[in-house]
Scaffold this active site. Structure first.
Site, short mmCIF file in Angstrom:
data_model
loop_
_atom_site.label_atom_id
_atom_site.label_comp_id
_atom_site.label_asym_id
_atom_site.label_seq_id
_atom_site.Cartn_x
_atom_site.Cartn_y
_atom_site.Cartn_z
N SER A 1 27.42 53.16 28.06
CA SER A 1 28.52 52.67 28.90
C SER A 1 29.58 53.76 29.01
O SER A 1 29.71 54.60 28.10
CB SER A 1 29.14 51.43 28.26
OG SER A 1 30.35 51.10 28.92
N TYR B 1 32.70 47.07 21.10
CA TYR B 1 31.86 47.54 22.21
C TYR B 1 31.97 49.07 22.35
O TYR B 1 30.96 49.77 22.40
CB TYR B 1 32.31 46.84 23.50
CG TYR B 1 31.40 47.08 24.69
CD1 TYR B 1 30.16 46.43 24.78
CD2 TYR B 1 31.77 47.94 25.72
CE1 TYR B 1 29.33 46.64 25.88
CE2 TYR B 1 30.93 48.15 26.81
CZ TYR B 1 29.72 47.48 26.90
OH TYR B 1 28.89 47.69 27.97
N1 LIG Z 1 27.55 45.22 33.70
C1 LIG Z 1 28.33 46.24 33.44
O1 LIG Z 1 29.32 46.45 34.13
C2 LIG Z 1 27.99 47.21 32.34
C3 LIG Z 1 28.65 48.44 32.32
C4 LIG Z 1 28.32 49.38 31.36
C5 LIG Z 1 27.32 49.11 30.46
N2 LIG Z 1 26.67 47.92 30.47
C6 LIG Z 1 25.58 47.72 29.52
O2 LIG Z 1 24.39 47.49 30.24
C7 LIG Z 1 23.48 46.73 29.47
C8 LIG Z 1 22.96 45.58 30.30
O3 LIG Z 1 24.04 44.72 30.61
P1 LIG Z 1 24.06 43.77 31.88
O4 LIG Z 1 25.34 43.99 32.53
O5 LIG Z 1 22.79 43.88 32.60
O6 LIG Z 1 24.19 42.36 31.12
P2 LIG Z 1 23.44 40.96 31.23
O7 LIG Z 1 23.04 40.67 32.63
O8 LIG Z 1 24.28 40.01 30.48
O9 LIG Z 1 22.11 41.25 30.38
C9 LIG Z 1 22.19 41.42 28.99
C10 LIG Z 1 20.78 41.32 28.45
O10 LIG Z 1 20.83 41.51 27.04
C11 LIG Z 1 20.02 40.53 26.42
N3 LIG Z 1 20.53 40.24 25.09
C12 LIG Z 1 21.84 40.07 24.73
N4 LIG Z 1 21.92 39.80 23.42
C13 LIG Z 1 20.63 39.82 22.95
C14 LIG Z 1 20.05 39.61 21.67
N5 LIG Z 1 20.80 39.34 20.59
N6 LIG Z 1 18.70 39.68 21.55
C15 LIG Z 1 17.93 39.94 22.63
N7 LIG Z 1 18.42 40.16 23.86
C16 LIG Z 1 19.76 40.09 24.02
C17 LIG Z 1 20.11 39.33 27.34
O11 LIG Z 1 18.94 38.54 27.22
P3 LIG Z 1 18.98 36.96 26.88
O12 LIG Z 1 20.23 36.43 27.49
O13 LIG Z 1 17.70 36.44 27.44
O14 LIG Z 1 19.00 36.95 25.41
C18 LIG Z 1 20.13 39.97 28.71
O15 LIG Z 1 18.80 40.18 29.17
C19 LIG Z 1 24.25 46.33 28.22
O16 LIG Z 1 23.89 47.18 27.17
C20 LIG Z 1 25.71 46.53 28.61
O17 LIG Z 1 26.50 46.83 27.51
C21 LIG Z 1 27.00 46.96 31.39
#
Ligand SMILES: NC(=O)c1ccc[n+]([C@@H]2O[C@H](COP(=O)([O-])OP(=O)(O)OC[C@H]3O[C@@H](n4cnc5c(N)ncnc54)[C@H](OP(=O)(O)O)[C@@H]3O)[C@@H](O)[C@H]2O)c1
Length: 253
Positions: free
Chosen positions: A142, A155
């Site tokens: 991130s 985070y």
């Molecule tokens: N969206 C943004 O703006 C943003 C920006 C920078 C970085 N990121 C990073 O990008 C990555 C993906 O995020 P996203 O935005 O796509 O979020 P998201 O749509 O909420 O997806 C998060 C994923 O992580 C899984 N997950 C969370 N906790 C878990 C656990 N304890 N065990 C297994 N699976 C788990 C969830 O699966 P289940 O719900 O099925 O468990 C879900 O598939 C993350 O690492 C986040 O920090 C996001």
């Protein structure tokens, strides 16, 4: 031939957001995809989307915050598809709170999911990749690794540590293993939407965020899937240990 034909990939966080986008892209490019997440319904829905398009995927449920669950994930990919070539770690959580307000459990849980899970899974995945001559790892970090966001202590710390971990793994396991960190800014996913839900006017917050970005829009899961595909494919064959920001210009502001 598709770019990932014959490859097997594990995508953690494949049930939602960026991970789902990556799983769909990889399957389109010919990879066998093991999707990881906690929720059966979401996982099966992504699998069905892939199968309907003639791709190959299955869902392995589990909470990736323990060593045991990560071992099972790797074993499951190998027993199902016979090998492991690519690992994409997209699972993550926010764990919001300032240091003095954040419960210890919340800090530990965020470090477990965002950082320790990478350590656990790579311990099992790298030996399996080496059996076939090598492999490729992409971790979703991130811009929070470089930039402070209010109340994102756990985070930011977890994402910052991934930069050093990726460099170290690249140095220890090259040339057989390539590993890179992709660092997005605000991407339109359920995680981003949930982070603004607490505000009275979440849509206004989103519009203001977009207006501040040089590219004037949030990232999409396709933007991320394309970049992960680049890092996981031979098109990036001399890139390892690096951190690629994909942020619509966020860090220039
Ligand atoms: N969206 C943004 O703006 C943003 C920006 C920078 C970085 N990121 C990073 O990008 C990555 C993906 O995020 P996203 O935005 O796509 O979020 P998201 O749509 O909420 O997806 C998060 C994923 O992580 C899984 N997950 C969370 N906790 C878990 C656990 N304890 N065990 C297994 N699976 C788990 C969830 O699966 P289940 O719900 O099925 O468990 C879900 O598939 C993350 O690492 C986040 O920090 C996001």
């Amino acid at each position: 031939m598709s770019s990932l034909s014959g490859k097997t990939a594990i995508v953690t966080g494949g049930t939602s957001g960026m991970g789902e986008g990556v799983a769909l892209k990889f399957a389109e490019e010919g990879a066998n995809v093991l999707i990881s997440g906690r929720y059966e319904e979401r996982g099966e829905s992504v699998v069905q989307k892939i199968l309907k398009k003639g791709g190959s995927a299955f869902f392995n449920p589990g909470d990736i915050s323990t060593s045991k669950a990560n071992k099972k994930l790797v074993e499951s990919a190998v027993s199902h598809f016979g090998q492991l070539d690519i690992l994409v770690l997209s699972a993550g959580r926010l764990g919001l709170g300032k240091i003095t307000e954040l419960p210890e459990e919340e800090w530990l849980r965020t470090i477990d999911v965002n950082l320790n899970s990478a350590f656990y899974i790579m311990r099992y995945a790298i030996p399996e990749m080496l059996v076939n001559g090598g492999g490729n790892i992409v971790i979703i970090g991130s811009v929070a690794a470089f930039h402070a966001f209010p109340s994102h202590a756990a985070y930011c710390a977890s994402k910052g540590a991934l930069i050093s971990l990726v460099r170290q793994v690249a140095a220890d396991y090259g040339p057989e293993i390539r590993i890179n960190l992709l660092c997005p800014a605000q991407v339109d996913t359920p995680l981003l939407r949930s982070s603004v839900k607490a505000f009275d006017n979440p849509e206004t917050i989103i519009r203001q965020t977009e207006a501040k970005l040089p590219m004037k829009r949030l990232g999409t899961t396709n933007d991320i899937a394309d970049a992960v595909h680049f890092l996981a494919s031979d098109s990036s064959s001399w890139i390892t240990g690096s951190c690629l920001t994909i942020d619509g210009g966020f860090l220039c502001t």
